[in-house]
Design an enzyme around this catalytic site. Structure first.
Site, PDB file in Angstrom:
ATOM      1  N   SER A 203      18.203  21.665  42.386  1.00 17.01           N
ATOM      2  CA  SER A 203      18.384  22.574  41.251  1.00 17.01           C
ATOM      3  C   SER A 203      19.812  23.085  41.307  1.00 17.01           C
ATOM      4  O   SER A 203      20.202  23.730  42.277  1.00 17.01           O
ATOM      5  CB  SER A 203      17.374  23.724  41.348  1.00 17.01           C
TER       6      SER A 203
ATOM      7  N   LYS B 150       9.089  12.099  30.605  1.00 15.33           N
ATOM      8  CA  LYS B 150       9.290  11.557  29.264  1.00 15.33           C
ATOM      9  C   LYS B 150      10.292  12.418  28.508  1.00 15.33           C
ATOM     10  O   LYS B 150      10.313  13.629  28.784  1.00 15.33           O
ATOM     11  CB  LYS B 150       7.959  11.450  28.511  1.00 15.33           C
TER      12      LYS B 150
END
Lengths: 308, 308
Positions: free
Chosen positions: A36, A91
């Site tokens: 992150s 996705k």
């Protein structure tokens, strides 16, 4: 084979809501690290500011799950595949079709598994809908996907940029189901994309498809819905109506309703484990191809500016 | 096998300039009929107003060459494949990627040959350029495709409609060459499409691609060029520069210039005969996939209205 040591790259909403619990709930995986850039990791595992840093200094890993926005996914995936890691793609699998096809080749060369995941295909009603439709004569299908973008994508600027899909970000979920449950391939014949005057990506779309037997399939996408949300696919057949609602979770057939516990991401991780264990990849670009076709062939209409 | 009895559907400029002479010049084919809705056929063979009319009342045929605008090509191709005819598709092979993929499946089911043709791949310099580049280290590639739309597409309204490709109609020729001669797949990283205020399709485009080894590839497309026209691909390598000019007809390598007779459509028909005779199909959507990606991921910029 021991548990697959996996790192999550991109620790946003979808990673925290879905990926972490699904990894924790599947014995085939052990979470080894997170990446992150803002440094807000978890208590349990080390966090790195970049995939580079993880690969240089981190614990040994076997796989990565890429939960970043699609615009930066290719470089991360190519780097991971080049290091012999298995890759799970959220996705949509990329910002372009060609980069996904290139990744498929790179995974094959590297001898590792690439999984272009479509979580909605693992919604509870989808597999039984597909099985029921397989031997029916299909007369038409109608997809209605209307939700409130302010609820689901608060302040997510990337989704409105080129390479983000706008309303096709949820719409591609519907297409991932439709391409999976309908027995024949279908393609766009006409469409209108509604673009806010101040954004690069559509906020609504009205599309007509047809399959190779001439079956009409329509799709109504809208991100401006407030109040109740609608994620329905209604398929009319010679044996009655098949309705998938709540994004595929609830299936209604002529003889009754089936609603089971929703295990979308658990299903995805079970599939990813299977791919890794059997040395296979699963990369179906069909849903994304239909979206690209809508951008290629659709009329564009400018509508009111959208402010978050 | 006797000569392949072929009908041309769509008797426009490309059919008259290229298909008819190439069919006449290849013993593997015999022209059996034409289809032209305006009824302006040829003296030598019967003309029909539609493919339906040809199939109902015409002479026996083995194959069709579809030279209509791409927006109507799917239905014609599907009908022909369904009747067991081999199909030659002009470029681009359709108005959407998904319909081309569907046709590929239909050709396989029917046991006939489908050829998605890319005429520029048969330009004289392309095969030797591909052979020369195969073992070089490629540093960059630059595509410049600038022509005067008023000269090449006078009054062709369909080319500006959704499903027509605008400046990508010639640009896809450049991409058909580049995807053929460059050794690695490449994909769009950034792009800008310039759209005339009164048209649905771009009049210019400025695109950046990258291949899987990081090689930068740029593309400059413009339909507003007057005076000399430019159709160049320049590839910089560790062994010097490879320049394809005049749309692929002229190849310049570090050790000199090769320019041979241009036989693009003769090459296409030789290939189609080979496909029919060996029971194969040749459907490479890579050039069209890159165009769809440009529509999907490119920034849009509105420019001056275009009047024919």
């Amino acid at each position: 084979m021991g548990a697959i040591r996996i790192a999550i790259v991109g620790l946003g909403k979808i990673a925290r809501d879905q990926h972490l619990p699904s990894i924790a709930g599947n014995d085939a995986f052990t979470l080894a690290a997170t990446v992150s850039p803002r440094g807000e990791g978890l208590a349990e595992v080390p966090n790195f500011r970049s995939l580079d840093a993880l690969l240089a200094d981190g614990p040994a890993i076997d796989a990565v799950a890429l939960c970043t926005p699609p615009q930066v996914r290719y470089d991360l995936a190519a780097q991971a595949l080049g290091r012999g890691l298995h890759v799970f793609l959220e996705k949509p699998p990329g910002a372009t079709l060609a980069e996904v096809v290139a990744l498929e080749g790179e995974a094959a060369s590297a001898g590792v598994s690439l999984f272009a995941s479509w979580h909605s295909r693992y919604a509870a009603g989808v597999a039984p809908a597909r099985a029921w439709l397989a031997d029916k004569m299909i007369r038409s299908a109608r997809i209605t996907w209307r939700e409130d973008v302010r609820v689901w994508h608060p302040g997510q600027a990337w989704i409105w940029e080129p390479g983000g899909l706008g309303v096709f970000d949820p719409g591609i979920n519907a297409l991932s189901i439709a391409t999976h449950i309908l027995p024949r391939p279908f393609f766009l014949t006409e469409g209108t994309l509604s673009l806010p005057a101040n954004r690069a990506a559509p906020i609504a779309a009205d599309l007509s498809f047809r399959d190779s037997a001439g079956t009409p399939i329509t799709m109504d996408l809208d991100w401006r819905q407030t109040g109740p949300q609608t994620w329905d696919i209604v398929v009319e057949t010679d044996a009655g109506t098949c309705t998938l609602s709540k994004g595929g979770a609830v299936l209604t057939l002529p003889d009754g309703v089936e609603a089971r516990e929703d295990r979308e991401y658990a299903g995805l991780y079970a599939r990813f484990a299977e791919l890794v264990q059997t040395g296979q990849s699963d990369v179906d670009v069909a849903p994304m191809r239909l979206v690209a076709d809508a951008f290629l062939r659709g009329h564009r209409m400018v509508v009111d500016a959208f402010e978050d």
